[in-house]
Design a protein around this motif. Structure first.
Motif, PDB file in Angstrom:
ATOM      1  N   PRO A 220       0.814  -1.214   0.000  1.00 28.33           N
ATOM      2  CA  PRO A 220       0.000   0.000   0.000  1.00 28.33           C
ATOM      3  C   PRO A 220       0.851   1.269   0.000  1.00 28.33           C
ATOM      4  N   PHE A 221       0.480   2.215  -0.829  1.00 28.81           N
ATOM      5  CA  PHE A 221       1.116   3.532  -0.864  1.00 28.81           C
ATOM      6  C   PHE A 221       0.054   4.590  -0.557  1.00 28.81           C
ATOM      7  N   ARG A 222       0.363   5.432   0.415  1.00 28.31           N
ATOM      8  CA  ARG A 222      -0.573   6.500   0.749  1.00 28.31           C
ATOM      9  C   ARG A 222      -0.319   7.708  -0.138  1.00 28.31           C
ATOM     10  N   GLY A 223      -1.388   8.227  -0.714  1.00 33.19           N
ATOM     11  CA  GLY A 223      -1.317   9.464  -1.477  1.00 33.19           C
ATOM     12  C   GLY A 223      -1.848  10.602  -0.626  1.00 33.19           C
ATOM     13  N   GLU A 224      -1.027  11.624  -0.406  1.00 34.89           N
ATOM     14  CA  GLU A 224      -1.413  12.745   0.458  1.00 34.89           C
ATOM     15  C   GLU A 224      -1.726  13.967  -0.399  1.00 34.89           C
ATOM     16  N   TYR A 225      -2.821  14.628  -0.070  1.00 30.31           N
ATOM     17  CA  TYR A 225      -3.320  15.755  -0.857  1.00 30.31           C
ATOM     18  C   TYR A 225      -3.391  17.030  -0.017  1.00 30.31           C
ATOM     19  N   TYR A 226      -3.291  18.139  -0.727  1.00 25.30           N
ATOM     20  CA  TYR A 226      -3.679  19.437  -0.196  1.00 25.30           C
ATOM     21  C   TYR A 226      -4.778  19.979  -1.110  1.00 25.30           C
ATOM     22  N   GLU A 227      -5.397  21.074  -0.704  1.00 21.93           N
ATOM     23  CA  GLU A 227      -6.309  21.791  -1.582  1.00 21.93           C
ATOM     24  C   GLU A 227      -5.963  23.267  -1.562  1.00 21.93           C
ATOM     25  N   LEU A 228      -6.281  23.948  -2.647  1.00 29.32           N
ATOM     26  CA  LEU A 228      -5.998  25.377  -2.746  1.00 29.32           C
ATOM     27  C   LEU A 228      -7.010  26.180  -1.940  1.00 29.32           C
ATOM     28  N   ALA A 229      -6.504  27.055  -1.085  1.00 31.68           N
ATOM     29  CA  ALA A 229      -7.407  27.959  -0.368  1.00 31.68           C
ATOM     30  C   ALA A 229      -8.112  28.893  -1.355  1.00 31.68           C
ATOM     31  N   ASP A 230      -7.428  29.241  -2.453  1.00 33.06           N
ATOM     32  CA  ASP A 230      -8.013  30.087  -3.494  1.00 33.06           C
ATOM     33  C   ASP A 230      -8.120  29.271  -4.784  1.00 33.06           C
ATOM     34  N   PRO A 231      -9.249  28.579  -4.993  1.00 33.36           N
ATOM     35  CA  PRO A 231      -9.358  27.710  -6.170  1.00 33.36           C
ATOM     36  C   PRO A 231      -9.379  28.456  -7.493  1.00 33.36           C
ATOM     37  N   SER A 232      -9.515  29.779  -7.475  1.00 30.31           N
ATOM     38  CA  SER A 232      -9.518  30.529  -8.727  1.00 30.31           C
ATOM     39  C   SER A 232      -8.146  30.560  -9.394  1.00 30.31           C
ATOM     40  N   LEU A 233      -7.113  30.118  -8.694  1.00 29.08           N
ATOM     41  CA  LEU A 233      -5.772  30.102  -9.276  1.00 29.08           C
ATOM     42  C   LEU A 233      -5.649  29.102 -10.425  1.00 29.08           C
ATOM     43  N   VAL A 234      -6.528  28.111 -10.444  1.00 29.99           N
ATOM     44  CA  VAL A 234      -6.458  27.059 -11.465  1.00 29.99           C
ATOM     45  C   VAL A 234      -7.835  26.878 -12.097  1.00 29.99           C
ATOM     46  N   ARG A 235      -7.873  26.819 -13.419  1.00 28.63           N
ATOM     47  CA  ARG A 235      -9.154  26.668 -14.115  1.00 28.63           C
ATOM     48  C   ARG A 235      -9.586  25.208 -14.245  1.00 28.63           C
ATOM     49  N   GLY A 236      -8.613  24.309 -14.435  1.00 29.39           N
ATOM     50  CA  GLY A 236      -8.986  22.934 -14.750  1.00 29.39           C
ATOM     51  C   GLY A 236      -8.041  21.919 -14.149  1.00 29.39           C
ATOM     52  N   LEU A 237      -7.436  21.082 -15.005  1.00 29.07           N
ATOM     53  CA  LEU A 237      -6.560  20.000 -14.581  1.00 29.07           C
ATOM     54  C   LEU A 237      -5.170  20.245 -15.155  1.00 29.07           C
ATOM     55  N   VAL A 238      -4.157  20.236 -14.273  1.00 26.58           N
ATOM     56  CA  VAL A 238      -2.777  20.524 -14.676  1.00 26.58           C
ATOM     57  C   VAL A 238      -1.878  19.425 -14.129  1.00 26.58           C
ATOM     58  N   TYR A 239      -1.139  18.763 -15.018  1.00 24.98           N
ATOM     59  CA  TYR A 239      -0.289  17.629 -14.637  1.00 24.98           C
ATOM     60  C   TYR A 239       1.157  17.898 -15.046  1.00 24.98           C
ATOM     61  N   PRO A 240       2.116  17.355 -14.290  1.00 24.99           N
ATOM     62  CA  PRO A 240       3.512  17.384 -14.747  1.00 24.99           C
ATOM     63  C   PRO A 240       3.758  16.258 -15.741  1.00 24.99           C
ATOM     64  N   VAL A 241       4.908  16.276 -16.381  1.00 25.26           N
ATOM     65  CA  VAL A 241       5.313  15.151 -17.231  1.00 25.26           C
ATOM     66  C   VAL A 241       5.743  14.018 -16.302  1.00 25.26           C
ATOM     67  N   GLY A 334      -1.264  29.059   1.316  1.00 26.07           N
ATOM     68  CA  GLY A 334      -2.415  28.873   0.443  1.00 26.07           C
ATOM     69  C   GLY A 334      -2.813  27.427   0.236  1.00 26.07           C
ATOM     70  N   LEU A 335      -2.159  26.515   0.957  1.00 26.50           N
ATOM     71  CA  LEU A 335      -2.468  25.093   0.860  1.00 26.50           C
ATOM     72  C   LEU A 335      -3.085  24.599   2.160  1.00 26.50           C
ATOM     73  N   ARG A 336      -4.158  23.829   2.050  1.00 26.37           N
ATOM     74  CA  ARG A 336      -4.810  23.226   3.214  1.00 26.37           C
ATOM     75  C   ARG A 336      -4.835  21.718   3.048  1.00 26.37           C
ATOM     76  N   ARG A 337      -4.594  20.995   4.128  1.00 31.01           N
ATOM     77  CA  ARG A 337      -4.624  19.541   4.082  1.00 31.01           C
ATOM     78  C   ARG A 337      -5.979  19.037   3.607  1.00 31.01           C
ATOM     79  N   ALA A 338      -5.953  17.999   2.791  1.00 32.23           N
ATOM     80  CA  ALA A 338      -7.176  17.356   2.317  1.00 32.23           C
ATOM     81  C   ALA A 338      -7.097  15.856   2.632  1.00 32.23           C
ATOM     82  N   ALA A 339      -8.198  15.160   2.434  1.00 36.62           N
ATOM     83  CA  ALA A 339      -8.267  13.741   2.782  1.00 36.62           C
ATOM     84  C   ALA A 339      -7.292  12.924   1.926  1.00 36.62           C
ATOM     85  N   PRO A 340      -6.521  12.027   2.539  1.00 37.94           N
ATOM     86  CA  PRO A 340      -5.592  11.177   1.794  1.00 37.94           C
ATOM     87  C   PRO A 340      -6.292   9.937   1.238  1.00 37.94           C
TER      88      PRO A 340
END
Length: 394
Positions: A220-241, A334-340
């Motif tokens: 098992p690998f845990r994936g840890e997330y944050y969320e943007l306090a200001d969601p207007s900074l991003v319009r959609g989905l942005v991924y790295p290579v 500007g980052l808040r912890r979200a559910a992993p």
């Protein structure tokens, strides 16, 4: 004598899609689903980022590529038919360093081989899609979307007509020539002609209970997330290579169906199959992971990558720096912890990380032993594949 024709272990989206496919392919088939929790989709299905993946990352000819491309279109159609919140948003994959440019170009070629519409972007065109995202080059993938997979699971359960037993953790499996009998922790016994193992994080344990050697273990690998306090900074989905040497996509930004923007995940070893935090430790499960030779082979091969993931897990500043590669304006505050979430990664004895979907069959039994992302996207075709194998054993 039989309580049902097909008994499915696991009330996540793969198990429910299998139940749905069984009753669609063979009306009148009696299907029972055993779910150890008291509600559906409480683990991988209900804790992912809700993305309908296009299939661009996956090797042409692989089950992942085939099922993701088919599944994305089918999932959009299913959501529309059942009035489930969804949106085809598209996404951009952004190269932020020169060494990533050849990998980005390879993704363009792979996408086209898989029949996926791909548009190449320069820096100015990136800003047209995402004004605050910076990169050297990018590609836009038009068929990516978002939905609520928890709602999808509920609808699949309803449409399948299957009997669902909650609080039914499997403790004993007795497979005989006539069929399969399963005992649950609360003492219930269910008899079926065919057993389907869609237990996700626990699929290796279920296989061994059935008397089969799966040849792999779930690490098992845990994936840890944050969320943007200001969601207007991003319009959609942005991924790295992504780095093709590791089966994770890297820290990305995902606008969900609720309008919030999730960032992540990083990937760190979980200390339990359902280890959603460092404080969750189950010695028996951890011991089984450490006893598997493949776990140590992973550690030797990927310790540098793993050390970086651990650092980002323990340091919000380090996590923020990873995000700033794509979104320079973001601040740590500007980052808040979200559910992993926890990913069930199948690992072979030699340390090979199983990359594709993995099915195994045994007398009166079908095991789903690896169903990582894009399993939710591809759940409808996966369900048909598993159902066909189960019906063949009836």
């Amino acid at each position: 004598m039989f309580d049902c024709d097909v008994l499915v272990i696991g009330g996540g989206i793969v198990g429910l899609s299998t139940a749905y496919a069984l009753t669609r392919a063979a009306p009148g088939t009696r299907v029972t689903v055993l779910e150890k929790e008291h509600a559906l989709a409480r683990h991988q299905t209900g804790r992912n980022s809700g993305v309908i993946h296009s299939g661009i990352y996956y090797r042409p000819g692989s089950l992942k590529a085939k099922f993701a491309v088919e599944g994305a279109a089918e999932m959009v159609k299913f959501c529309a038919e059942w009035d489930i919140p969804h949106e085809v948003t598209g996404k951009i994959i952004v190269a932020t360093a020169r060494e990533e440019l050849p990998r980005l170009h390879a993704l363009v070629q792979r996408g086209r081989e898989n029949g996926i519409p791909v548009r190449e972007l320069g820096p100015a065109q990136i800003s047209e899609y995402e004004p605050r995202v910076r990169g050297l080059a990018a590609i836009h993938v038009g068929t990516t979307g978002i939905c609520d997979y928890g709602a999808v699971s509920e609808r699949l359960a309803e449409a399948s007509g299957a009997r669902i037993l909650y609080g039914a953790e499997v403790t004993v499996i007795d497979r005989r020539a006539w069929g399969v009998a399963v005992r649950t922790a609360d003492g219930r016994v269910v008899r079926a002609k065919v057993l389907v193992n869609c237990a996700g994080l626990h699929c290796d344990r279920i296989a061994r209970l059935a008397g089969d050697d799966p040849g792999m273990r779930i690490v098992p690998f845990r994936g840890e997330y944050y969320e943007l306090a200001d969601p207007s900074l991003v319009r959609g989905l942005v991924y790295p290579v992504p780095d093709p040497a590791f089966p994770f996509l890297g820290v990305h930004l995902t606008r969900g169906i609720d309008g919030g923007v999730h960032i992540g995940p990083n990937a760190v070893p979980a200390l339990a199959k359902e280890g959603y935090g460092w404080s969750v430790v189950r010695p028996r499960e951890l011991g089984a992971t450490l006893a598997w030779p493949g776990s140590w082979a992973i550690a030797r091969a990927h310790w540098r990558y793993g050390a970086g993931e651990m650092h980002r897990s323990l340091s919000k500043r380090a996590f923020t720096e990873a995000v700033r590669r794509l979104l320079p304006v973001v601040e740590e505050s500007g980052l808040r912890r979200a559910a992993p979430g926890v990913r069930a990664q199948a690992v072979l004895r030699d340390g090979t990380l199983v990359d594709d979907f993995l099915f195994r069959e045994a007398p009166r039994t079908v095991h789903v032993l690896n169903a990582p992302s894009p399993a939710a996207t591809a759940s409808l075709p996966i369900g048909r594949e598993v159902a066909a194998r189960a019906l063949a054993r009836l």
